[in-house]
Structure formats: C-alpha cells, structure tokens
Design a protein around this motif. Structure first.
Motif, PDB file in Angstrom:
ATOM      1  N   LEU A 128       0.826  -1.201   0.000  1.00  0.00           N
ATOM      2  CA  LEU A 128       0.000   0.000   0.000  1.00  0.00           C
ATOM      3  C   LEU A 128       0.868   1.261   0.000  1.00  0.00           C
ATOM      4  N   ALA A 129       2.016   1.188   0.694  1.00  0.00           N
ATOM      5  CA  ALA A 129       2.913   2.340   0.778  1.00  0.00           C
ATOM      6  C   ALA A 129       3.770   2.515  -0.466  1.00  0.00           C
ATOM      7  N   GLY A 130       3.719   1.564  -1.388  1.00  0.00           N
ATOM      8  CA  GLY A 130       4.453   1.706  -2.633  1.00  0.00           C
ATOM      9  C   GLY A 130       5.825   1.075  -2.643  1.00  0.00           C
ATOM     10  N   ALA A 131       6.120   0.162  -1.707  1.00  0.00           N
ATOM     11  CA  ALA A 131       7.424  -0.501  -1.706  1.00  0.00           C
ATOM     12  C   ALA A 131       7.646  -1.231  -3.024  1.00  0.00           C
ATOM     13  N   ALA A 132       8.859  -1.126  -3.555  1.00  0.00           N
ATOM     14  CA  ALA A 132       9.184  -1.766  -4.832  1.00  0.00           C
ATOM     15  C   ALA A 132       9.564  -3.237  -4.647  1.00  0.00           C
TER      16      ALA A 132
END
Length: 371
Positions: free
Chosen positions: A208-212
């Motif tokens: 959700l936080a956009g971690a790759a």
C-alpha cells in the motif's frame, strides 16, 4: 446473564468452555453481543504462560467485533444496535497520549493484563462466585461481553463482522507497522520475517505504501504462496535458505530499507538486522516470553551501521483513526480482509483453532461464538 465463554485457568492448559455470570454494564460501559473474534497469537502466549496476566480465571480474546445490545449511564456516541470493533487498548481520552491523538499509548494500556474493568471492578463471576477477569478489558471469547466505551470503535453496519474483527488487531498491527512506524515510502525495499497474522498485513501495508521490493520469509511453504498473493515480490524459505545471504543476493549486497520481525524475535532479530541496509529500520511486532530479557544484537554493529531498532504495537497509530481508515481501504479494494480468513470455528472448537494456528495451517482463524 449466563454467558458461554472460553476461560483461561493456568498456563499449558486448554481454554475451558464455561458458563460465566455477566453483570449488566455500569457507568460508561456497553453490553456487546460478540459476533466474531480472531485467533491471535497474543492470547496463545497467555495460554502458554509466556505473556503473564495478573489473575485467573480470565476470559481471553481481544480481536473482536459485535453489536451493542445495551448501554450504561453516561455512554455517548454509541447506541444499541450499533456495530463496533473492540479496541484492545482503551483510549481514556484525557491522558497526554490521548490528547495528542495517540490512543495506542494510552496510560490504560499497561492495565490490559490485570483483569478488572476500567473502574477496577469486575463484571464476571464463575459458578463458585469468584471474580473472573477479562483480557484487555474485553474478554471477547464469549457470546457477550461488557466493555467500557473507551474500548469500542463504531463501524458501518453493512461490513461483515467476521471481517470487521480483523481490523481490531492483526490488520492495524501489520499495515500500521509499515505505514506509521517504519514509514515505508514508494520505491523502498522491505523484508518481512514471519508471514502470519501480523506479517501478512505488513506485506499489505508495504504494498500500500508503494514498496518496490517486498521479501517475505517463513518456514511454512504455503504461507510464502499466500504472501505472494498479498503483494510479496520475493519469498525466502527460511528453513532452507540463509536469510541474510538471500536478502543480500536480492539487493546487490546492500540489504533492505526496512525489516519487520513478526515471529520469535530472540531467534530472528539478528538475521533481520544483518539483512537491513545501513541506516535502515528494524521493526519488531512480535511478542516474546516475559522471561526474555535481551535481544542478540552486538552493540558495535548497532552503532556503526546506524540502524534503528523499534517496537510497534497497534501499528503505532490510534485505533480510533486506523480502524475507520482500514475499513475505507478495504471498501476501495486497497487491502484484503476476506482472504485473511482461513477457517471459522464455533466457540467449542477454539482449542482446535489454536492448534491449527500453531501448526501453520491458518493465516487467521475466526471464532463465531453463536455458530
């Protein structure tokens, strides 16, 4: 009223299904018909004597949701018929932490293992007349419970209560640890050690936080399959692979920006620490036995690597903020709830549910007290 409940008596024994006398709600309290309770490891730690409580008998259960049946004098903002999620740390509303919007740090928090209600008295008695405690001032492993209004968060009535129970503990613990404690940012890399109830929700929070890069590590193979479905980009079989070497191979020898220790910190913290990049974060969400007094991180490594080790309870954010937010995210399709539930159990089968949890067969079991 007589209420069927799952009662803790002594460490090592299974929970006992008994009829407990439950008194009506007093000032500031509510009677809640409990519709669903998640099987969380925190209660298991109590059952094993690893999380000490101040008394027995005690009704366990804290990850619950239900319907308000009646209210006591002075209750405001909640009415009979409302659907509520039970918050395992009550928010008194007046301490320095609550005034700052940080109810997860409320001064009432240290009292959740004692047994009495917020006012220091009891609402439960067994057949001999002994007082019976309520874990987390909730005692949700029962058909009905009496809780203080500081322990309830109202939700919309159309959300299935078996799913709503999950946002009482496991979902905010994991999603919040990623978003609020570590503050994972877009493009970051994340390691999650132990993808059970907390860990799988850390995976959700990191996605959700956009971690790759989201690396899930566990010793149970099918949990790694589940982790991929929840957003993990890579998996490590920690029973067969060296965790540190595997993470370094995935990150060009640098390590991850954030590591989350969601199982057995005395054994897993050091590998997670060494798999974390310089100046990275190591977040511990898992509980340890009460007699564990240290964690095996060499101080020299801590100083020279400039890494931060931090604890996280309730996802390091107020349940009164997180719970409505998580419900909204579920409605938007941004997080999964129904996929977290592996199996539902009647109250009589609660010990079978815990056996399944410890054996790794469940991601989350849910008890339905009226099933």
């Amino acid at each position: 009223m007589r209420v069927r409940s799952a009662v803790f008596h002594r460490p090592g024994d299974p929970l006992s299904i008994e009829e407990i006398e439950l008194d009506p709600p007093q000032a500031g309290e509510l009677l809640v018909r409990v519709e669903a309770v998640g099987l969380c490891r925190t209660d298991w730690h109590v059952m094993q004597g690893e999380r000490r409580v101040a008394m027995s008998p005690m009704v366990l259960g804290h990850e619950g949701a239900g319907v308000v049946e009646a209210i006591g004098p002075g209750v405001a903002g909640v009415a009979p018929g409302d659907h509520v999620v039970l918050a395992f740390i009550p928010g008194c509303g007046t301490c320095r932490w609550c005034r700052a919007g940080r109810e997860h740090l409320c001064v009432l928090g240290p009292r959740i293992t004692l047994g009495p209600q917020v006012d220091g008295t009891f609402r439960r008695r067994d057949a001999t007349g002994r007082d019976v405690g309520a874990f987390c001032m909730i005692g949700a492993f029962a058909q009905y419970t009496v809780v203080h209004q500081a322990s309830v968060v109202p939700i919309d009535r159309d959300l299935p209560l078996d799913l709503a129970s999950l946002v009482a503990c496991g979902v905010p613990a994991g999603v919040g640890a990623a978003r609020h404690r570590a503050k994972v940012r877009p493009g970051d890399s994340v390691l999650v050690v132990g993808v059970g109830g907390d860990g799988m929700n850390v995976v959700q929070g990191a996605r959700l936080a956009g971690a790759a890069t989201i690396v899930a590590a566990d010793v149970v193979a099918h949990k790694l399959d589940w982790a991929r479905a929840f957003g993990a980009t890579h998996t490590i079989d920690a029973g067969r692979e060296d965790l540190v070497a595997a993470v370094h191979a995935l990150t060009d020898g640098v390590g991850v920006d954030h590591a989350f220790v969601c199982i057995d910190p005395p054994r897993t913290l050091l590998p997670a620490f060494r798999a974390t990049a310089k100046a990275g974060n190591v977040v511990v969400t898992a509980l340890t036995p009460a007699d564990e007094l240290s964690l095996p991180v060499p101080p020299l490594e801590l100083v020279t690597s400039q890494k931060a080790i931090m604890g996280s309870v309730y996802g390091f954010a107020s349940p009164r903020v997180q719970i409505p937010e998580l419900v909204a995210l579920y409605r938007q399709g941004a997080i999964r709830l129904s996929e977290l539930v592996t199996r539902r159990y009647p109250l009589d089968a609660i010990n079978d549910g815990y056996a399944d949890l410890i054996a790794g067969r469940n991601l989350r079991g849910v008890v339905l007290p009226f099933a």
